[in-house]
Design a protein around this motif. Structure first.
Motif, short mmCIF file in Angstrom:
data_model
loop_
_atom_site.label_atom_id
_atom_site.label_comp_id
_atom_site.label_asym_id
_atom_site.label_seq_id
_atom_site.Cartn_x
_atom_site.Cartn_y
_atom_site.Cartn_z
N LYS A 70 1.07 -1.04 0.05
CA LYS A 70 0.07 0.29 -0.25
C LYS A 70 0.96 1.30 0.02
O LYS A 70 0.36 2.13 -0.69
CB LYS A 70 -0.71 -0.17 1.13
N GLY B 196 3.91 0.20 -2.91
CA GLY B 196 3.74 -0.31 -4.57
C GLY B 196 2.51 0.15 -5.56
O GLY B 196 3.70 0.69 -6.28
N ILE B 197 1.90 0.57 -4.97
CA ILE B 197 0.96 1.00 -5.55
C ILE B 197 0.61 2.34 -5.93
O ILE B 197 0.75 3.40 -4.49
CB ILE B 197 -0.53 0.39 -5.45
N VAL B 198 0.28 2.57 -6.88
CA VAL B 198 -0.18 4.02 -6.98
C VAL B 198 -1.49 4.30 -7.20
O VAL B 198 -2.72 3.97 -8.44
CB VAL B 198 0.31 5.02 -8.14
N PRO B 199 -2.51 4.56 -6.01
CA PRO B 199 -4.28 3.99 -6.01
C PRO B 199 -4.93 4.18 -6.60
O PRO B 199 -6.31 3.26 -7.14
CB PRO B 199 -3.64 3.97 -4.19
N ARG B 200 -5.18 5.77 -6.91
CA ARG B 200 -5.61 6.14 -7.45
C ARG B 200 -5.89 6.24 -9.35
O ARG B 200 -5.96 6.45 -9.99
CB ARG B 200 -5.99 7.77 -7.27
N GLN B 201 -4.09 5.62 -9.70
CA GLN B 201 -4.13 5.33 -11.40
C GLN B 201 -4.99 3.94 -11.45
O GLN B 201 -4.62 2.70 -9.91
CB GLN B 201 -2.98 5.19 -11.48
N LEU C 203 1.61 12.46 -11.94
CA LEU C 203 0.23 11.43 -11.26
C LEU C 203 0.45 10.30 -10.59
O LEU C 203 0.05 10.54 -9.46
CB LEU C 203 -0.53 11.17 -12.08
N ALA C 204 1.40 9.73 -10.63
CA ALA C 204 1.94 8.81 -9.87
C ALA C 204 2.84 9.78 -8.38
O ALA C 204 2.26 9.37 -7.48
CB ALA C 204 2.92 7.87 -10.42
N ASP D 287 0.47 10.48 -6.03
CA ASP D 287 -0.77 10.27 -5.22
C ASP D 287 -0.17 9.51 -4.56
O ASP D 287 -0.60 8.71 -3.95
CB ASP D 287 -0.73 8.47 -6.94
N ASN D 288 1.13 8.95 -5.14
CA ASN D 288 1.87 8.04 -3.92
C ASN D 288 4.01 8.12 -4.21
O ASN D 288 3.99 6.94 -5.17
CB ASN D 288 1.92 6.67 -4.21
N ALA E 197 5.60 5.24 -3.76
CA ALA E 197 5.87 3.78 -5.06
C ALA E 197 6.41 4.53 -5.62
O ALA E 197 7.10 3.63 -6.32
CB ALA E 197 4.79 3.61 -4.63
N ALA E 198 6.29 5.70 -6.32
CA ALA E 198 6.69 6.63 -7.71
C ALA E 198 8.23 5.98 -7.51
O ALA E 198 8.51 5.90 -9.06
CB ALA E 198 5.80 7.93 -7.87
N LEU F 265 9.74 4.01 -6.13
CA LEU F 265 10.29 3.05 -6.28
C LEU F 265 10.24 1.87 -7.22
O LEU F 265 10.47 1.08 -7.81
CB LEU F 265 9.79 2.22 -4.58
N GLY G 238 -3.60 13.07 -7.18
CA GLY G 238 -3.13 11.85 -8.39
C GLY G 238 -4.52 11.65 -9.14
O GLY G 238 -4.59 11.29 -10.22
N ARG G 239 -5.13 12.32 -9.31
CA ARG G 239 -6.44 12.97 -9.77
C ARG G 239 -6.81 14.66 -10.37
O ARG G 239 -6.67 15.19 -9.91
CB ARG G 239 -7.78 11.93 -9.14
#
Lengths: 503, 328
Positions: free
Chosen positions: A337, A340-345, B204-205, B208-209, B212-213, B215, B274-275
């Motif tokens: 969480k 790893g993921i970019v959750p909203r994509q 966007l990545a 968003d996070n 994570a982006a 990595l 992110g959006r």
């Protein structure tokens, strides 16, 4: 002598998972009772029930023979139960005395009585055999001193029961010794001490009784003289092997893909290891053993500061994830969480992310239709179950998210694949699929390094097992080795790490 | 159970469209009301004029969207607009030959502000709302000090034409303001950058996070910095247009950064990243500008306009939050 604390048939479930199942536990005045167990065995849950953070689903807690029900940690504290957590809960920019008295400051005519506070704090610290100045700022103290302040804070309330959760994990040997002496002193004052630790030598040194938990159940409680390190380790790991691990490769591994010589950084020392094409190397160890740091170093996230790394025979510098990716490393993070993921994509964009990250900055986002098709094919190969690869990845189950991230790396075709806790928190069916993928990736000639806290997984999946202890590789075992053997290395009771361990 | 799942899924997918449609619907309704009050707003020429006046806000919203998608805010936009208007008048000093050189200098100034914002946020780890608040005060103060509070010099016609000139007898549309041409070019560029390049996906990545982006190999810092640069450059462009049709004023850019943020949010962009889409920002800005126009037509005082903008912003954020909560 009747126990100060009795916990009878404590059960606690989180959704479907039974974290505690009918556990009995007690502790007497002037006794050190050690709790041992693997990660996830239920130690912390039991202590959180005791401390009032969780309410048990079933069971009864008695303090001095009278039943108690804590609605809030404050009530447990007031009743004489103090918990010193692994992460200290001090206010860094306040003084030692202020910290000790947080929430119960002595007052005089409605004003803070500093003199009384300082005097009582000094007396308390003296009783604990310490001479930390009460006016010092906590941020300026060493970890060991901070721990002492935390204990003083617990003693202020005349704790009947003191719980210490892996207190020596962050201490060096000298400070750890001092802490153990302090524990003996408190024991002599009649405090009931519950002590959670992984370090076998210190467990054997201070315990009066030992309780082993496994998978939320009590295995046994014994007096120290009736328990041996071997018996403890066996009790901690003893379980049935599940048979969903794929068959190991029939062929011998090929050339070395990864070679590390004499590497280290703040968390790692003297790392020498090889991973060859076609093999899965499992890295085992306890939470603070450095296995996570090794994964981060391999991916350039927390780089090595010394030593040499070669990938595919060429020396490489891994100072950032981008450099690691360019050198041919793939990385499946342990915390899906958060990392790893970019959750909203969309699922598809998640699978394409590394391709986009490494592409020229103004190139087409999906490098054309070809790569979209490839991403979809990889997602299908990984059997990601989604109504539509255009939907947000946050809507998928954990297992499907994990598979989508593996699909992301398939696009890069890395030579070396680092899997960190690849199956943490996902269901059994998805687990089996991920193991098969790992084996298939290895069979295609890649080297796989799998970091895992899940012992059956380490033993069942790996071709070779490296066990880490205190930032070093403590030893190597073949795939399918006994879980107990892995655990012994991880605990530092065998292997070359043993002589460094304090006794 | 399956029936239920099937029933749930299509509505989920529609939410992304809903955010764009919401801004579009608000705009159409507001413009409809305007047209009822003043029927000549339906003429092509007046619609073009409406677009011309809305152009700076739309351009600012497009730039702001880059920063919002990366997970931040750019509060320095309005100050950059003020700086551009004042600097243009001081540097050109009424000499038409200087116009293009000065425009290049203005873009260089914008680049410097954007880089400063981005570097402060990325390397000093200062939250963008604080960092850009700082540059906002800094840039505003410098611009006012430089002009002495009472700007000298006038803008020559060839500069002002960028915001003011309307081409007549253009096929299909009749009249065509230069500002609308610039608007179309900027919007297309922003759309391309965000929705048709790998860069847009990285942005966007990151929003968003970011962890994570990183990595996944995304160069997080350069991506973040570039978003602030895009935002500052769009503010320069908007400033040139505003200088063109409103002339020189020390208040030229006041409050525009908040209007741009409001436009993005009304257009469905998610604060903290992110959006969000360029089309959403476009219609968000148009809605906001239509609202201002409507309030003018109704003869409401200026002060109420700010209050209503505030209400709409709160409502839009509220809707976004509610929608997000429902979807998780």
């Amino acid at each position: 002598m009747s126990p100060v604390l009795e916990m009878r048939s404590i059960s606690k479930a989180f959704t479907a998972v039974k974290a505690l199942d009918q556990v009995d536990f007690d502790c007497r005045a002037g006794e050190v009772h050690v709790i041992c167990g693997e990660n996830g065995a239920g130690k912390s849950t039991l202590m959180k029930v005791l401390g009032g953070s969780y309410r048990p689903d079933e069971g009864e807690i008695r303090l001095d023979g009278a039943p108690v029900r804590f609605q809030h940690p404050r009530e447990a504290r007031a009743a004489g139960i103090s918990i010193v957590h692994q992460e200290l809960s001090l206010l860094p920019f306040r003084s030692v005395a202020e910290n000790i008295f947080t929430g119960m400051e002595p007052t005089r005519w409605g004003l803070l009585d500093r003199r009384q506070m300082d005097e009582r704090a000094r007396a308390l610290l003296q009783r604990l055999g310490s001479s930390i100045p009460t006016g010092a700022q906590v941020a300026d103290l060493s970890i060991a001193e901070q721990q002492l302040v935390e204990i003083a804070k617990a003693m202020l309330l005349d704790a009947k029961v003191l719980v210490m959760d892996e207190p020596t994990a962050a201490l060096d040997d000298r400070d750890a010794h001092a802490l153990l002496r302090l524990i003996s002193r408190m024991k002599a004052e009649g405090v009931a001490i519950i002590y959670i630790s992984h370090r076998m030598p210190e467990v054997m040194a201070i315990a009066d009784r030992i309780t082993v938990l496994k998978d939320g159940r009590l295995v046994w409680t014994r007096d120290r003289q009736d328990a041996t390190v071997n018996a403890i380790v066996t009790a901690m790991v003893g379980r049935e092997l599940q048979d969903f691990y794929p068959a190991r490769a029939a062929t011998e591994p090929g050339q070395s893909v990864l070679q590390i010589r004499g590497a280290g950084n703040r968390h790692l020392r003297d790392i020498d290891m090889v991973a060859r094409a076609g093999e899965i190397v499992g890295i085992a160890g306890l939470e603070d053993s450095g296995k996570g740091a090794l994964a981060q170093a391999l991916f350039g996230d927390q780089p090595f500061t010394q030593g040499e790394v070669e990938i595919g025979g060429k020396p490489v510098v891994l100072h950032s994830p981008r450099q690691a990716i360019a050198a041919g490393v793939g990385y499946l993070p342990g915390d899906r969480k958060r990392e790893g993921i970019v959750p909203r994509q969309s699922v598809r964009d998640n699978a394409l992310l590394t391709l986009q990250a490494m592409a020229a900055v103004l190139s087409l986002p999906n490098a054309g239709v070809r790569s979209v098709a490839e991403a979809d094919r990889n997602l299908r190969t990984m059997d990601v179950r989604a109504g539509d690869f255009g939907q947000e990845i946050a809507t998928l189950s954990g297992g499907n998210q994990q598979k989508a991230i593996i699909a992301r790396w398939l696009m890069q075709n890395p030579d070396l694949f680092v899997f960190v806790e690849p199956t943490r928190g996902i269901d059994v069916a998805a687990k089996a699929a991920i193991y098969e993928t790992m084996r298939a990736l290895a069979n295609e000639g890649r080297a796989i390094v799998m970091i895992s806290s899940d012992l059956p997984e380490i033993v069942g999946v790996s071709d070779r097992i490296l066990v880490m202890h205190q930032g070093r590789i403590a030893g190597e075992l073949p795939g399918g080795a006994e879980e107990g053997a892995v655990m012994q290395l991880a605990l530092g009771v065998t292997g070359n790490a043993a002589e460094r361990e304090m006794v | 159970m399956t029936v239920l799942l099937n029933a749930v899924r299509p509505t989920r997918r529609r939410t992304a469209w809903l955010s764009v449609n919401l801004a579009l619907v608000i705009f159409v309704v507001l413009y409809g009301v305007i047209a009822i009050l003043q029927p000549n707003y339906l003429d092509a020429a007046l619609f073009m004029n409406f677009l011309r006046r809305a152009a700076p806000l739309i351009i600012l919203a497009c730039g702001q969207l880059f920063v919002i998608l990366s997970g931040g805010f750019d509060l320095s936009m309005g100050a950059v607009v003020t700086l551009v208007v004042l600097a243009a008048s001081m540097l050109i000093g009424g000499d038409p030959d200087m116009t293009w050189t000065v425009i290049a200098i203005l873009y260089a100034m914008g680049l410097a502000v954007g880089l400063a914002n981005g570097l402060i946020v990325s390397f000093l780890k200062v939250p963008s709302i604080i960092a850009t608040l700082g540059t906002m005060l800094l840039v505003n103060g410098l611009a006012l000090a430089w002009s002495g509070g009472a700007p000298r010099g006038d803008l020559p016609d060839n500069f002002r034409n960028l915001g003011r000139l309307v081409l007549k007898d253009v096929p299909l549309v009749g009249s065509l303001p230069i500002a609308v041409v610039i608007l179309v070019v900027v919007t297309l560029l922003a759309w391309w950058g965000l929705h048709a390049t790998a860069y847009g996906k990285r942005l966007l990545a990151v929003g968003d996070n970011p962890r994570a982006a990183e990595l996944a190999g995304v160069p997080v810092k350069p991506t973040r910095i570039s978003a602030f640069v895009v935002s500052a450059l769009s503010a320069v462009t908007a400033g040139i247009l505003i200088g063109g049709f409103s002339g020189v004023s020390v208040n030229a850019g006041r409050g525009l950064e908040l209007q741009a943020i409001a436009a993005c949010v009304i257009g469905g962009a998610q604060l903290l990243g992110g959006r969000g889409t360029i089309v959403g920002a476009l219609f968000g800005a148009l809605s906001l500008f239509a609202l201002f126009t409507l309030l003018n037509l109704l003869g409401l005082p200026q002060a109420l306009r700010d209050s209503l903008q505030g209400l709409i912003l709160i409502a839009a954020v509220g809707v976004t939050v509610l929608r997000y909560r429902r979807s998780t």
